[in-house]
Design a protein around this motif. Structure first.
Motif, PDB file in Angstrom:
ATOM      1  N   THR A 288       0.718  -1.175  -0.152  1.00 34.14           N
ATOM      2  CA  THR A 288       0.024   0.021   0.116  1.00 34.14           C
ATOM      3  C   THR A 288       0.690   1.126   0.040  1.00 34.14           C
ATOM      4  O   THR A 288       0.800   2.220  -0.718  1.00 34.14           O
ATOM      5  N   GLU A 289       1.724   1.153   0.961  1.00 33.89           N
ATOM      6  CA  GLU A 289       2.697   2.523   0.972  1.00 33.89           C
ATOM      7  C   GLU A 289       3.589   2.760  -0.030  1.00 33.89           C
ATOM      8  O   GLU A 289       3.888   3.831  -0.672  1.00 33.89           O
ATOM      9  N   LEU A 290       4.026   1.621  -0.745  1.00 34.27           N
ATOM     10  CA  LEU A 290       4.741   1.793  -2.108  1.00 34.27           C
ATOM     11  C   LEU A 290       4.015   2.259  -3.097  1.00 34.27           C
ATOM     12  O   LEU A 290       4.497   3.082  -4.220  1.00 34.27           O
ATOM     13  N   ILE A 291       2.724   1.715  -3.488  1.00 33.03           N
ATOM     14  CA  ILE A 291       2.113   2.048  -4.321  1.00 33.03           C
ATOM     15  C   ILE A 291       1.575   3.653  -4.201  1.00 33.03           C
ATOM     16  O   ILE A 291       1.666   4.489  -5.108  1.00 33.03           O
ATOM     17  N   ALA A 292       1.301   3.878  -3.046  1.00 32.74           N
ATOM     18  CA  ALA A 292       1.047   5.499  -2.852  1.00 32.74           C
ATOM     19  C   ALA A 292       1.974   6.413  -2.956  1.00 32.74           C
ATOM     20  O   ALA A 292       1.730   7.365  -3.625  1.00 32.74           O
ATOM     21  N   ASP A 293       3.261   5.970  -2.633  1.00 31.45           N
ATOM     22  CA  ASP A 293       4.375   6.789  -2.841  1.00 31.45           C
ATOM     23  C   ASP A 293       4.752   7.028  -4.396  1.00 31.45           C
ATOM     24  O   ASP A 293       4.817   8.031  -5.034  1.00 31.45           O
ATOM     25  N   ALA A 294       4.613   5.781  -4.887  1.00 27.92           N
ATOM     26  CA  ALA A 294       4.881   5.676  -6.720  1.00 27.92           C
ATOM     27  C   ALA A 294       4.053   6.634  -7.193  1.00 27.92           C
ATOM     28  O   ALA A 294       4.142   7.396  -8.283  1.00 27.92           O
ATOM     29  N   ARG A 295       2.638   6.561  -6.725  1.00 26.14           N
ATOM     30  CA  ARG A 295       1.593   7.409  -7.503  1.00 26.14           C
ATOM     31  C   ARG A 295       1.569   9.002  -6.984  1.00 26.14           C
ATOM     32  O   ARG A 295       0.961   9.642  -7.413  1.00 26.14           O
ATOM     33  N   GLY A 296       2.055   9.160  -5.638  1.00 28.69           N
ATOM     34  CA  GLY A 296       2.137  10.482  -5.235  1.00 28.69           C
ATOM     35  C   GLY A 296       0.816  10.714  -4.452  1.00 28.69           C
ATOM     36  O   GLY A 296       0.331  11.829  -4.660  1.00 28.69           O
ATOM     37  N   VAL A 297       0.080   9.622  -3.967  1.00 27.26           N
ATOM     38  CA  VAL A 297      -1.229   9.806  -3.337  1.00 27.26           C
ATOM     39  C   VAL A 297      -1.120   9.031  -1.740  1.00 27.26           C
ATOM     40  O   VAL A 297      -0.151   8.729  -1.677  1.00 27.26           O
ATOM     41  N   SER A 298      -2.106   9.413  -1.175  1.00 29.01           N
ATOM     42  CA  SER A 298      -2.132   9.180   0.255  1.00 29.01           C
ATOM     43  C   SER A 298      -2.262   7.555   0.179  1.00 29.01           C
ATOM     44  O   SER A 298      -3.118   7.014  -0.525  1.00 29.01           O
ATOM     45  N   PRO A 299      -1.730   6.826   1.524  1.00 28.24           N
ATOM     46  CA  PRO A 299      -2.178   5.188   1.417  1.00 28.24           C
ATOM     47  C   PRO A 299      -3.786   5.037   1.464  1.00 28.24           C
ATOM     48  O   PRO A 299      -4.095   4.133   1.039  1.00 28.24           O
ATOM     49  N   GLY A 300      -4.306   5.973   2.220  1.00 25.93           N
ATOM     50  CA  GLY A 300      -5.715   5.821   2.571  1.00 25.93           C
ATOM     51  C   GLY A 300      -6.559   5.784   1.013  1.00 25.93           C
ATOM     52  O   GLY A 300      -7.513   5.099   0.846  1.00 25.93           O
ATOM     53  N   GLU A 301      -6.216   6.677   0.234  1.00 22.30           N
ATOM     54  CA  GLU A 301      -6.612   6.515  -1.053  1.00 22.30           C
ATOM     55  C   GLU A 301      -6.361   5.481  -2.026  1.00 22.30           C
ATOM     56  O   GLU A 301      -7.126   4.761  -2.837  1.00 22.30           O
ATOM     57  N   VAL A 302      -5.171   4.884  -1.776  1.00 19.63           N
ATOM     58  CA  VAL A 302      -4.920   3.491  -2.466  1.00 19.63           C
ATOM     59  C   VAL A 302      -5.582   2.376  -1.714  1.00 19.63           C
ATOM     60  O   VAL A 302      -5.792   1.248  -2.732  1.00 19.63           O
ATOM     61  N   GLY A 303      -5.620   2.364  -0.527  1.00 17.57           N
ATOM     62  CA  GLY A 303      -6.468   1.284  -0.057  1.00 17.57           C
ATOM     63  C   GLY A 303      -5.890   0.223  -0.004  1.00 17.57           C
ATOM     64  O   GLY A 303      -4.442  -0.027  -0.070  1.00 17.57           O
ATOM     65  N   GLY A 304      -6.269  -0.949   0.613  1.00 17.64           N
ATOM     66  CA  GLY A 304      -5.283  -2.193   1.032  1.00 17.64           C
ATOM     67  C   GLY A 304      -5.998  -3.362   0.301  1.00 17.64           C
ATOM     68  O   GLY A 304      -6.840  -3.488  -0.318  1.00 17.64           O
ATOM     69  N   TYR A 305      -5.194  -4.471   0.806  1.00 17.43           N
ATOM     70  CA  TYR A 305      -5.724  -5.771   0.195  1.00 17.43           C
ATOM     71  C   TYR A 305      -7.206  -6.176   0.604  1.00 17.43           C
ATOM     72  O   TYR A 305      -7.342  -5.790   1.811  1.00 17.43           O
ATOM     73  N   ARG A 306      -7.941  -6.781  -0.349  1.00 11.70           N
ATOM     74  CA  ARG A 306      -9.162  -7.106  -0.033  1.00 11.70           C
ATOM     75  C   ARG A 306      -8.872  -8.465   0.351  1.00 11.70           C
ATOM     76  O   ARG A 306      -8.572  -9.126  -0.603  1.00 11.70           O
ATOM     77  N   LEU A 307      -9.292  -9.163   1.622  1.00  7.83           N
ATOM     78  CA  LEU A 307      -8.499 -10.286   1.876  1.00  7.83           C
ATOM     79  C   LEU A 307     -10.011 -11.444   1.830  1.00  7.83           C
ATOM     80  O   LEU A 307     -11.012 -11.065   1.950  1.00  7.83           O
ATOM     81  N   ARG A 308      -9.424 -12.463   1.456  1.00 10.18           N
ATOM     82  CA  ARG A 308     -10.510 -13.457   1.267  1.00 10.18           C
ATOM     83  C   ARG A 308     -10.492 -14.632   2.270  1.00 10.18           C
ATOM     84  O   ARG A 308      -9.039 -14.874   2.862  1.00 10.18           O
ATOM     85  N   PRO A 309     -11.396 -15.087   2.815  1.00  7.43           N
ATOM     86  CA  PRO A 309     -11.227 -16.348   3.564  1.00  7.43           C
ATOM     87  C   PRO A 309     -10.673 -17.517   2.912  1.00  7.43           C
ATOM     88  O   PRO A 309     -10.877 -17.704   1.723  1.00  7.43           O
TER      89      PRO A 309
END
Lengths: 375, 486, 107
Positions: free
Chosen positions: B440-461
């Motif tokens: 999440t933080e790496l994508i946010a950094d590369a795109r220049g947006v906040s981690p909150g905007e990038v979001g996280g993995y949607r996890l599966r059971p």
């Protein structure tokens, strides 16, 4: 036209950016039509992105076979169409008979298909079954193989169609929800939560939400919203190449090149379409696990690492609604693929584009029209 | 307390099911049972205590001063569970939590998949409290996958459960109070630590200082000073370390680091990494709880109400899993969570609940004092959250590197879930636990947006892998059969 | 890599690692017992074949996956070692053959 859609009217508005909407958009663009795709989430968000990825002609209803055959031709040169291999591999699909009775019914099916001029399904005996699927349980007497079948990666595929369509000038509006359609002179006015758009032709490829669009047009359909469940294992040693399916018990079984095994087959979870949520039913997943346990004893210790379900539409006769509207000029339906629409995507888009551009098609689609639900 | 050793001994339905036997879970189970609820505490580990009090009933390290007074405080929590009417299932893995097919009332009944010793079962609970605690923040540096490199917390667990200490040339590296605590414990146990590489960014002091008044009035002050002074005795500490990498063929043999303008390489047999802890939100995520990005703690935190109920009805998160507040705070939050659940189950009125909770809340405020200072001071440096070296592995399971992730962002892949489809990061057996934040933080950094905007993995059971055999043998519960027949 | 503190007392259990006999302290997890026995890596990855060893010891990282009594991909840090337990390190993608893999080359 208003809101996010700008001033210029397209020739075709496609509602829904699943594999079908994206494919129809792409093929329309190739015919020189201007296309706008409206998608309430993002391309491939639901079943088009998360299905089992089976590319199968095997065991299809006769009414679907021409469309499926056309599609299969496109799959085998998919990179020419979308500049991406879509992860497509062709190691065949095998329908395994679990009893002598079932094997007899398979023999009858292959004979019937041959008499209709279709030769893609071949009956195989126990020996050939074992050579194609060495790990299969000793008790299976034979099966049917469709050798040109295979599998692809759904999300990658849907994205590839979307990207290629976009490169040909198709406009995608994602995160925009269609709220209504009405006639506007000789054209159609599509209203959304982000403005209105106008076009002479509208394709209803809205998947599990398509009944609402159809109802809006005065063509209600008995669509059921379903959530077929899938699960995947951790990487295990490679032991099987073709996709394996069963008829009497619900199972589809596919090992990827990376060693993971995908287990599906149509057991349903709960779909809450208004919330975009699916809820798994572990007791039914346990049935799938039990089927694999019986069929492939060597899978018994494999670890299940993920399970999920996609939201899609099923029609009462398990056949898609495909073709022109029964009552309206310029309205086309392409939905209700009943958990086996992924393989049809490339070909159905091409035939739909032909219907829109030329008014008719040489590919037989009899028996798939919306008129079969007219009351 | 009734101990449950196999799934058949579980009841069909409990009022309250608590996941995790750390401080929050122990307190929640005991409190729930006191309220007269049928409560079951399920925990993955063989013995109670969670990670902070790991092995408290079984540890061979009996010399009290080695693990310290704070550790032994956990004894009281275990005793209150033992004295209660709650059931306790050790060695039990929860692999699924979802809404029950037939919620008996409006309290949001849940269906919970549990495995014990290779046998699985699905049971129901009217309320679920997840006390899943914290895990160490990923510390992706070149070479962190080499044998001989471990988390500091991992070494602490080996000490607590088995009396093991790292041997040979031991280097500890990172940041945060726990790094100092663990170092002190290991040294008290007789381990020789050759050097501590402190990566705390020196500029953090400037930002933290305005939160210092609360810290100065908190119990953390004296504990912290003791640890800092102790660390300075007889061990080299390098501060302001900017880069670390581990080297070796099949085993770490040296560690390289940069501080100021100097590069150094030291021989190393064991490298222990730590840069703070973050909430373990895998279960909350898979259940579908709404999560927010916390800019101070640089992690996802579930949205909860005053009683720690999440956006999913009937699903509560107590303790560090709902945001890091420490062990003492976790126990208090466990009690509050159980009071909230008790009220929702009609066991006590709102007034009774609030009256009982008032002194607990007051204690919680005291226990939380000074945390913000620590959060800000020990906020890990960006270089250790978003690896700069392209060959650094980010997803350990599928061996996806930082460079590959950046390349894929450049192709237009804008979020972690699409990234999974493209690179398989987060799709190995750890299910994204060790790479989720970094991706999440790496994508946010590369795109220049906040981690909150990038979001996280949607996890599966399943939240934890379950074998095909276990799943195939899943008994059909009466409730489940009813659901199928409907 | 790790050594056991002296004078811990407690019972010992014997088990095997890739066919070689080993001892542990009753109450050890399998991962702790491997660390105490000086095992450098417990598996190689299915992707590149790189060696891995226990990393978090708390059930999160899945690095300590080993085969225990013939069942693969078990989390060694969560399972207590038991008398007579057969522990095997894993090479790449786990074999899912139904029979137990060969007992190593203990000779």
């Amino acid at each position: 036209m208003s809101g996010v859609f700008g001033e210029e009217s397209p020739d075709v508005i496609v509602i829904g950016a699943g594999i079908h909407g994206c494919s129809t958009a792409l093929h329309c663009a190739k015919r020189g039509l201007k296309v706008l795709v409206i998608e309430k989430d993002h391309a491939g968000r639901h079943s088009s992105g998360v299905n089992a990825g089976g590319v199968r002609q095997l065991a299809r209803h006769v009414a679907e076979i021409p469309l499926s055959t056309y599609s299969m031709g496109l799959w085998h040169r998919i990179a020419d169409l979308v500049d991406d291999d879509c992860g497509f591999t062709s190691d065949g699909q095998v329908l395994v008979a679990e009893s002598e009775e079932e094997y007899d019914s398979f023999r009858a099916r292959v004979t019937q298909l041959n008499s209709l001029g279709f030769s893609h399904e071949e009956l195989i005996d126990a020996k050939e079954l074992r050579s194609l699927v060495p790990a299969v349980s000793e008790t299976c007497p034979g099966g049917i193989v469709s050798r040109r079948d295979g599998a692809a990666i759904p999300f990658k595929t849907t994205q590839a169609f979307r990207r290629k369509a976009e490169s040909l000038g198709v406009r995608f509006c994602e995160g925009v929800r269609v709220t209504g359609i009405k006639a506007d002179g000789s054209a159609w006015m599509v209203t959304t939560d982000a403005g209105t758009a106008r076009a002479a032709n509208v394709v209803n490829a809205a998947g599990a939400w398509a009944d609402r669009i159809a109802a809006c047009l005065g063509e209600p359909v008995p669509l059921e919203v379903i959530a077929p469940m899938l699960m995947i294992t951790a990487r295990v040693e490679h032991f099987i190449k073709p996709v394996v399916i069963l008829r009497s018990r619900k199972l589809s079984f596919k090992q990827f090149a990376n060693g993971t095994v995908l287990i599906g087959g149509g057991h349903l979870g709960r779909a809450l379409r208004d919330q975009n949520i699916t809820v798994l039913d572990w007791v039914k997943l346990a049935e799938s696990a039990k089927t694999v346990w019986d069929l492939f004893p060597i899978m018994r210790g494999a670890a299940i690492v993920r399970a999920w379900a996609g939201i899609e539409a099923r029609m009462p006769d398990d056949l898609p609604v495909f073709g022109k509207s029964r009552i309206h000029q310029g309205i086309f339906h392409q939905f209700g693929f009943s958990a086996h629409g992924f393989q049809l995507g490339p070909g159905a888009g091409a035939v739909m584009a032909e219907l829109i551009a030329a008014g008719n098609t040489n590919t037989p689609i009899d028996g798939l029209g919306i008129e079969r639900f007219a009351t | 307390m009734k101990t449950i050793k196999d799934v058949a001994a579980l009841s069909e339905c409990y009022d309250l099911l608590i996941i995790g036997a750390g401080p929050a879970g122990l307190a929640a189970a005991a409190t729930g049972a006191e309220l007269g609820l049928s409560a079951v505490l399920v925990d993955e580990n063989p013995a109670p205590g969670g990670q902070i009090y790991r092995g408290i009933t079984t540890t061979p390290v009996t010399a009290k001063e080695t693990l310290g007074a704070d550790y032994w405080r956990g004894t009281d929590l275990v005793r209150s569970l033992e004295a209660s009417k709650a059931s306790y299932a050790p060695g039990a893995t929860v692999w699924s939590v979802g809404p029950a097919p037939d919620s008996p009332d409006a309290t949001g009944g849940m269906e919970v998949g549990v495995s014990i010793n290779g046998a699985a079962r699905v049971i129901q609970a009217r309320q679920v409290i997840a006390a899943t605690g914290a895990l160490e923040r990923p510390f992706p540096v070149p070479g962190w996958t080499l044998p001989g490199v471990m988390t500091a917390g991992g070494a602490q667990i080996a000490l607590k459960t088995s009396g093991l200490v790292p041997d040979g040339k031991v280097v500890v590296a990172g940041s945060g109070p726990l790094l100092y605590l663990l170092t002190a414990q290991l040294r008290a146990a007789g381990a020789k630590i050759s050097v501590m590489l402190d990566t705390t960014p020196l500029e953090n002091w400037g930002r933290a200082i305005r939160h210092a008044p609360d810290f100065l009035r908190s119990p953390y002050l004296s504990k912290g000073l003791k640890l800092l002074l102790g660390a300075n005795r007889g061990m080299r500490i390098v501060r302001g370390v900017k880069a670390i990498s581990a080297h070796g063929d099949n085993q770490v043999t040296s560690v390289r680091f940069r501080h100021g303008s100097k590069e150094e390489e030291l021989p190393c047999d064991v490298l222990l990494l730590h840069q703070g802890v973050v909430p373990n939100i895998n279960l909350a995520n898979a259940v579908g709880c709404a999560l927010d990005w916390d800019e101070d703690q640089l992690t996802w935190v579930p949205q909860t109400d005053d009683w720690y109920e999440t956006s999913v009805k009937g699903f509560t998160i107590a303790g560090d899993g709902a945001g890091i507040a420490g062990a003492e705070g976790a126990a208090l939050r466990g009690r509050l969570a159980a009071l909230g659940a008790g009220h929702r189950l009609g066991r006590l009125s709102a007034q009774e609940r609030d009256r009982t909770a008032a002194p607990v809340r007051a204690q919680l405020i005291r226990a939380s004092r000074g945390r913000r200072f620590l959060d800000v001071l020990y906020q890990p440096a960006k270089a250790f959250r978003v690896p700069t070296a392209d060959d650094t592995i980010v997803c350990r399971c599928e061996e996806v590197t930082a460079g590959k992730l950046r390349e894929t962002v450049a192709l237009g892949v804008s979020g972690p879930n699409q990234m999974k489809s493209f690179l398989r990061c987060g799709m190995g057996p750890c299910q994204g636990r060790l790479c989720g934040l970094t991706v999440t933080e790496l994508i946010a950094d590369a795109r220049g947006v906040s981690p909150g905007e990038v979001g996280g993995y949607r996890l599966r059971p399943p939240i934890k892998p379950i074998t095909l055999g276990e799943l195939a043998a899943l008994p059909k519960t009466p409730a489940a059969i009813k659901a199928v027949e409907r | 890599m790790f050594r056991r503190l002296p004078d811990l007392g407690g019972e010992t259990v014997t088990f095997t690692i890739d066919g070689h006999p080993a001892t542990a302290r009753l109450g050890d997890t399998v991962a702790a017992a491997l660390l105490a026995s000086g095992i450098q890596s417990c598996r190689t990855t299915p992707v590149s074949g790189a060696p891995r060893a226990p990393y978090c010891m708390m059930g999160v990282c899945f690095e300590c996956l080993v085969t225990i009594n013939g069942i693969g991909n078990r989390q060694g840090c969560l399972i207590p070692v038991a008398e007579g337990m057969v522990v095997e390190t894993q090479k790449g993608a786990r074999s899912i053959a139904s029979e137990l893999p060969a007992k190593g080359d203990a000779a």
